[in-house]
Design a protein around this motif. Structure first.
Motif, PDB file in Angstrom:
ATOM      1  N   UNK A   1       0.873  -1.163   0.000  1.00  0.00           N
ATOM      2  CA  UNK A   1       0.000   0.000   0.000  1.00  0.00           C
ATOM      3  C   UNK A   1       0.911   1.213   0.000  1.00  0.00           C
ATOM      4  N   UNK A   2       0.577   2.216  -0.781  1.00  0.00           N
ATOM      5  CA  UNK A   2       1.506   3.329  -1.001  1.00  0.00           C
ATOM      6  C   UNK A   2       1.747   4.166   0.251  1.00  0.00           C
ATOM      7  N   UNK A   3       2.997   4.582   0.384  1.00  0.00           N
ATOM      8  CA  UNK A   3       3.492   5.535   1.388  1.00  0.00           C
ATOM      9  C   UNK A   3       2.929   5.311   2.788  1.00  0.00           C
ATOM     10  N   UNK A   4       2.847   4.051   3.216  1.00  0.00           N
ATOM     11  CA  UNK A   4       2.378   3.800   4.585  1.00  0.00           C
ATOM     12  C   UNK A   4       3.367   4.312   5.621  1.00  0.00           C
ATOM     13  N   UNK A   5       4.577   4.688   5.162  1.00  0.00           N
ATOM     14  CA  UNK A   5       5.573   5.245   6.068  1.00  0.00           C
ATOM     15  C   UNK A   5       5.320   6.730   6.375  1.00  0.00           C
ATOM     16  N   UNK A   6       4.300   7.308   5.749  1.00  0.00           N
ATOM     17  CA  UNK A   6       3.921   8.681   6.074  1.00  0.00           C
ATOM     18  C   UNK A   6       2.913   8.674   7.220  1.00  0.00           C
ATOM     19  N   UNK A   7       2.879   9.745   7.984  1.00  0.00           N
ATOM     20  CA  UNK A   7       1.897   9.855   9.064  1.00  0.00           C
ATOM     21  C   UNK A   7       0.486   9.862   8.497  1.00  0.00           C
ATOM     22  N   UNK A   8       0.326  10.476   7.333  1.00  0.00           N
ATOM     23  CA  UNK A   8      -0.980  10.542   6.673  1.00  0.00           C
ATOM     24  C   UNK A   8      -0.845   9.930   5.275  1.00  0.00           C
ATOM     25  N   UNK A   9      -0.916   8.609   5.165  1.00  0.00           N
ATOM     26  CA  UNK A   9      -0.765   7.966   3.850  1.00  0.00           C
ATOM     27  C   UNK A   9      -1.865   8.401   2.883  1.00  0.00           C
ATOM     28  N   UNK A  10      -1.625   8.196   1.609  1.00  0.00           N
ATOM     29  CA  UNK A  10      -2.524   8.690   0.568  1.00  0.00           C
ATOM     30  C   UNK A  10      -3.891   8.015   0.614  1.00  0.00           C
ATOM     31  N   UNK A  11      -4.902   8.771   0.183  1.00  0.00           N
ATOM     32  CA  UNK A  11      -6.258   8.240   0.032  1.00  0.00           C
ATOM     33  C   UNK A  11      -6.301   7.238  -1.111  1.00  0.00           C
ATOM     34  N   UNK A  12      -5.727   7.637  -2.230  1.00  0.00           N
ATOM     35  CA  UNK A  12      -5.734   6.766  -3.403  1.00  0.00           C
ATOM     36  C   UNK A  12      -4.969   7.399  -4.539  1.00  0.00           C
TER      37      UNK A  12
END
Length: 289
Positions: free
Chosen positions: A112-123
């Protein structure tokens, strides 16, 4: 630009599987769509998790305009430093993903994309410009179905647990390149590991989904990587169950719009040395809970 007053009921959805994925027809993404259409597509995204569009020969400007109807756009903070993700002379919100015989590239791992961000992407909304003659499909996995498929004992085991996510794969591609030492240091300070629940609740539907993935999840909070490995490996493998998947064959003008909160995806690397050119625009999300 004149609004396209399309009646929402004219939108048609052809499901590709019982669980996820539907081909949308009755809409022209070159037009500025009425809000009623956007609302229905938003609802369909939550329901089907991946929406596919065929024969949509849109420009970059139209791609960006369509994506902005669903929220603020995200600029990926790391891919500009990664080989194969070109960003020169185009809007920073557009990620160009190009694979050639000289620079083969694909995301051939479930994630799943950018799960390493505090607020990962919606889509994300991914547009195909050049497709290989054979191969190059993308698969998506329904992580809500994967959660539902867990036995009661595993569900009880992971209830309330959190895990750490990190962008280590990107760092590995940067190490050893001239001038990247300070850049890596700066990026590590800006994007430290993020902690997310192992079971994520969808902010719209309220459904639960497995929210760990092999590339970015490092360990269960409070446990070492070794201590976490057995449980995390079991959870990673759920994305590989064919019953939870949909597979899409690309062609120029094809578009996929996926819900990053409830799916994982895998780009099959079976087309080298064929040319494959895609452009992706990503919608910013919120903090998982």
């Amino acid at each position: 630009m004149v609004l396209l007053n399309v009646v929402a009921s004219k939108l048609q959805y052809e499901p590709l599987t019982v669980r996820l994925g539907a081909v949308v027809s009755g809409v022209d993404l070159r037009e500025t769509l009425d809000q009623e259409i956007i609302d229905q597509l938003s609802d369909a995204l939550v329901k089907y998790k991946v929406l596919f569009f065929r024969d949509q020969n849109i420009t970059r400007a139209q791609h960006l305009a369509f994506a902005r109807r669903f929220g603020e756009l995200e600029i990926h903070p790391l891919t500009q430093h990664k080989e194969g993700f070109k960003t020169q002379d185009i809007d920073p919100e557009i990620m160009v993903v190009e694979s050639t015989a000289k620079t083969p590239i694909t995301a051939d791992h479930w994630h799943s994309d950018v799960t390493w961000r505090k607020d990962p992407s919606l889509g994300s909304i991914l547009r195909c410009i050049v497709s290989p003659r054979v191969g190059g499909d993308t698969l998506w996995a329904d992580m809500e179905a994967a959660y539902e498929g867990l036995d009661a004992e595993t569900k009880a085991e992971i209830e309330g647990l959190t895990a750490m996510h990190d962008w280590k794969p990107f760092r590995q591609s940067m190490y050893g390149k001239p001038g990247t030492e300070q850049l890596i240091k700066d990026l590590k300070a800006k994007y430290p590991p993020s902690e997310h629940p192992i079971v994520r609740t969808h902010p719209v539907s309220g459904r639960k989904a497995i929210y760990v993935n092999d590339p970015f999840t490092t360990n269960i909070t409070g446990k070492t990587r070794e201590e976490s490995r057995e449980l995390l490996t079991r959870l990673y493998r759920t994305a590989s169950v064919p019953d939870y998947q949909v597979r899409f064959r690309w062609a120029p003008g094809s578009i996929a719009f996926w819900d990053n909160r409830s799916t994982q995806h895998y780009a099959v690397g079976d087309f080298f040395p064929e040319h494959r050119l895609m452009e992706r625009v990503t919608i910013a999300g919120d903090r998982p809970f």
